[in-house]
Design a protein around this motif. Structure first.
Motif, mmCIF file in Angstrom:
data_model
loop_
_atom_site.group_PDB
_atom_site.id
_atom_site.type_symbol
_atom_site.label_atom_id
_atom_site.label_comp_id
_atom_site.label_asym_id
_atom_site.label_seq_id
_atom_site.Cartn_x
_atom_site.Cartn_y
_atom_site.Cartn_z
ATOM 1 N N PRO A 1 -8.154 33.322 34.517
ATOM 2 C CA PRO A 1 -7.186 32.379 33.954
ATOM 3 C C PRO A 1 -6.950 32.668 32.471
ATOM 4 O O PRO A 1 -7.868 33.060 31.745
ATOM 5 C CB PRO A 1 -7.860 31.023 34.152
ATOM 6 N N ARG A 2 -5.682 32.497 32.040
ATOM 7 C CA ARG A 2 -5.310 32.601 30.628
ATOM 8 C C ARG A 2 -4.654 31.270 30.247
ATOM 9 O O ARG A 2 -3.470 31.057 30.502
ATOM 10 C CB ARG A 2 -4.351 33.760 30.391
ATOM 11 N N PRO A 3 -5.437 30.377 29.650
ATOM 12 C CA PRO A 3 -4.911 29.052 29.309
ATOM 13 C C PRO A 3 -4.269 29.012 27.920
ATOM 14 O O PRO A 3 -4.727 29.673 26.986
ATOM 15 C CB PRO A 3 -6.161 28.172 29.343
ATOM 16 N N TYR A 4 -3.209 28.209 27.808
ATOM 17 C CA TYR A 4 -2.457 28.068 26.565
ATOM 18 C C TYR A 4 -2.139 26.594 26.314
ATOM 19 O O TYR A 4 -2.034 25.797 27.244
ATOM 20 C CB TYR A 4 -1.135 28.831 26.640
ATOM 21 N N GLU B 1 0.569 39.869 19.432
ATOM 22 C CA GLU B 1 0.162 40.532 20.670
ATOM 23 C C GLU B 1 0.097 39.589 21.871
ATOM 24 O O GLU B 1 0.321 40.004 22.986
ATOM 25 C CB GLU B 1 -1.196 41.218 20.478
ATOM 26 N N ASP B 2 -0.267 38.333 21.656
ATOM 27 C CA ASP B 2 -0.357 37.376 22.764
ATOM 28 C C ASP B 2 0.218 36.058 22.278
ATOM 29 O O ASP B 2 1.423 35.887 22.266
ATOM 30 C CB ASP B 2 -1.800 37.239 23.252
ATOM 31 N N ALA B 3 -0.629 35.155 21.874
ATOM 32 C CA ALA B 3 -0.195 33.881 21.316
ATOM 33 C C ALA B 3 -0.554 33.880 19.829
ATOM 34 O O ALA B 3 -1.586 34.424 19.446
ATOM 35 C CB ALA B 3 -0.886 32.723 22.034
ATOM 36 N N PRO B 4 0.269 33.261 19.003
ATOM 37 C CA PRO B 4 -0.001 33.320 17.567
ATOM 38 C C PRO B 4 -1.156 32.440 17.094
ATOM 39 O O PRO B 4 -1.650 32.628 15.997
ATOM 40 C CB PRO B 4 1.317 32.877 16.939
ATOM 41 N N PHE B 5 -1.575 31.497 17.921
ATOM 42 C CA PHE B 5 -2.659 30.598 17.523
ATOM 43 C C PHE B 5 -3.838 30.740 18.479
ATOM 44 O O PHE B 5 -3.655 31.061 19.657
ATOM 45 C CB PHE B 5 -2.176 29.141 17.522
ATOM 46 N N GLN B 6 -5.027 30.461 17.964
ATOM 47 C CA GLN B 6 -6.244 30.441 18.772
ATOM 48 C C GLN B 6 -6.765 29.009 18.779
ATOM 49 O O GLN B 6 -7.041 28.437 17.710
ATOM 50 C CB GLN B 6 -7.312 31.377 18.189
ATOM 51 N N VAL B 7 -6.898 28.425 19.967
ATOM 52 C CA VAL B 7 -7.407 27.060 20.105
ATOM 53 C C VAL B 7 -8.915 27.159 20.247
ATOM 54 O O VAL B 7 -9.417 27.819 21.157
ATOM 55 C CB VAL B 7 -6.766 26.355 21.318
ATOM 56 N N ARG C 1 -12.056 31.135 25.987
ATOM 57 C CA ARG C 1 -12.783 31.080 27.255
ATOM 58 C C ARG C 1 -13.830 29.966 27.281
ATOM 59 O O ARG C 1 -13.899 29.197 28.233
ATOM 60 C CB ARG C 1 -13.460 32.425 27.518
ATOM 61 N N ASN C 2 -14.644 29.859 26.229
ATOM 62 C CA ASN C 2 -15.667 28.812 26.196
ATOM 63 C C ASN C 2 -15.042 27.428 26.239
ATOM 64 O O ASN C 2 -15.551 26.518 26.899
ATOM 65 C CB ASN C 2 -16.556 28.953 24.963
ATOM 66 N N LEU C 3 -13.939 27.269 25.528
ATOM 67 C CA LEU C 3 -13.249 25.985 25.514
ATOM 68 C C LEU C 3 -12.646 25.686 26.886
ATOM 69 O O LEU C 3 -12.678 24.545 27.355
ATOM 70 C CB LEU C 3 -12.165 26.006 24.431
ATOM 71 N N PHE C 4 -12.121 26.707 27.551
ATOM 72 C CA PHE C 4 -11.578 26.519 28.894
ATOM 73 C C PHE C 4 -12.682 26.043 29.849
ATOM 74 O O PHE C 4 -12.466 25.146 30.660
ATOM 75 C CB PHE C 4 -10.940 27.808 29.405
ATOM 76 N N TYR C 5 -13.879 26.616 29.733
ATOM 77 C CA TYR C 5 -14.995 26.175 30.571
ATOM 78 C C TYR C 5 -15.332 24.712 30.308
ATOM 79 O O TYR C 5 -15.690 23.969 31.232
ATOM 80 C CB TYR C 5 -16.227 27.055 30.360
ATOM 81 N N GLN C 6 -15.215 24.272 29.054
ATOM 82 C CA GLN C 6 -15.428 22.851 28.749
ATOM 83 C C GLN C 6 -14.388 21.991 29.462
ATOM 84 O O GLN C 6 -14.711 20.924 29.996
ATOM 85 C CB GLN C 6 -15.344 22.600 27.242
ATOM 86 N N THR D 1 -8.005 21.692 18.172
ATOM 87 C CA THR D 1 -7.916 22.253 16.830
ATOM 88 C C THR D 1 -7.808 23.767 16.949
ATOM 89 O O THR D 1 -8.519 24.383 17.748
ATOM 90 C CB THR D 1 -9.160 21.886 15.993
ATOM 91 N N THR D 2 -6.900 24.347 16.157
ATOM 92 C CA THR D 2 -6.744 25.798 16.153
ATOM 93 C C THR D 2 -7.593 26.405 15.038
ATOM 94 O O THR D 2 -8.063 25.696 14.142
ATOM 95 C CB THR D 2 -5.274 26.211 15.927
ATOM 96 N N SER D 3 -7.730 27.709 15.071
ATOM 97 C CA SER D 3 -8.499 28.405 14.039
ATOM 98 C C SER D 3 -7.827 28.317 12.672
ATOM 99 O O SER D 3 -8.476 28.556 11.652
ATOM 100 C CB SER D 3 -8.709 29.871 14.427
#
Length: 186
Positions: free
Chosen positions: A134-137, A85-91, A150-155, A108-110
């Motif tokens: 923002p949608r960061p990849y 649906e979007d990106a295959p991995f979750q960072v 989102r939390n990681l992007f805020y970091q 690290t990804t999930s």
């Protein structure tokens, strides 16, 4: 899709272990699409049901392959299409350190992938056209990206430095000698 696909055969076909097999060297026949989907939130589904076994998801992620804008599970003997649906991995995590080229970030990804942001694995941020958020990849492997949570992007924003331009201020982060834009301040 031929009725032969059996998810439990993948481990037998690619062997155990945790590394990424040499997918780029395999050229199996396309066997059709299967009812497998990676949802926007990173949850994997098979035939409409969530895949609850983390080990199974990690195994599938090891044989995930992308050609053009299509995704496949690829083994030495077959290649089957799946939906993403979007990106295959979750960072989901970042570690800050110092490497040969100065500051670096290792993500690290999930599914357990560890990727250093660098020239081969850039960070990019696009803006959601509807929400303007923002949608960061992060590039993970074989042209496939991971969505930075989102939390990681805020970091990352907390660690960012500002670059003043004539008409705006840009937030950037540095890793392995590269500079990545997180966006501009209004």
């Amino acid at each position: 899709m031929s009725g032969s696909f059996n998810p439990s055969n993948i481990e037998r076909e690619v062997g155990g272990g945790t590394g990424i097999p040499p997918l780029e060297k395999w050229d199996p026949d396309f066997c059709g699409d299967i009812d497998m989907r990676i949802a926007r939130d990173g949850q994997w589904y098979y035939e409409g049901s969530p895949i609850g076994r983390e080990a199974m998801v990690r195994m599938f992620s090891r044989v995930l392959w992308m050609e053009g804008d299509k995704y496949f599970l690829k083994t030495p003997v077959e290649k089957v299409g799946i939906q993403v649906e979007d990106a295959p991995f979750q960072v989901v995590q970042v570690e800050h350190g110092v490497g040969e080229k100065g500051p670096e970030m290792v993500f690290t990804t999930s599914t357990g992938d560890r990727v250093r942001a660098d020239a081969e694995h850039p960070i990019r941020v696009e803006t959601d056209p509807k929400t303007k958020e923002p949608r960061p990849y992060l590039m993970i492997r074989f042209g496939m990206e991971g969505r930075i949570g989102r939390n990681l992007f805020y970091q990352l924003v907390e660690f960012a430095r500002m670059i003043e331009h004539k008409h705006n201020t840009e937030l950037v982060v540095d890793s392995a000698g590269e500079t990545f834009s997180l966006g501009t301040l209004l």
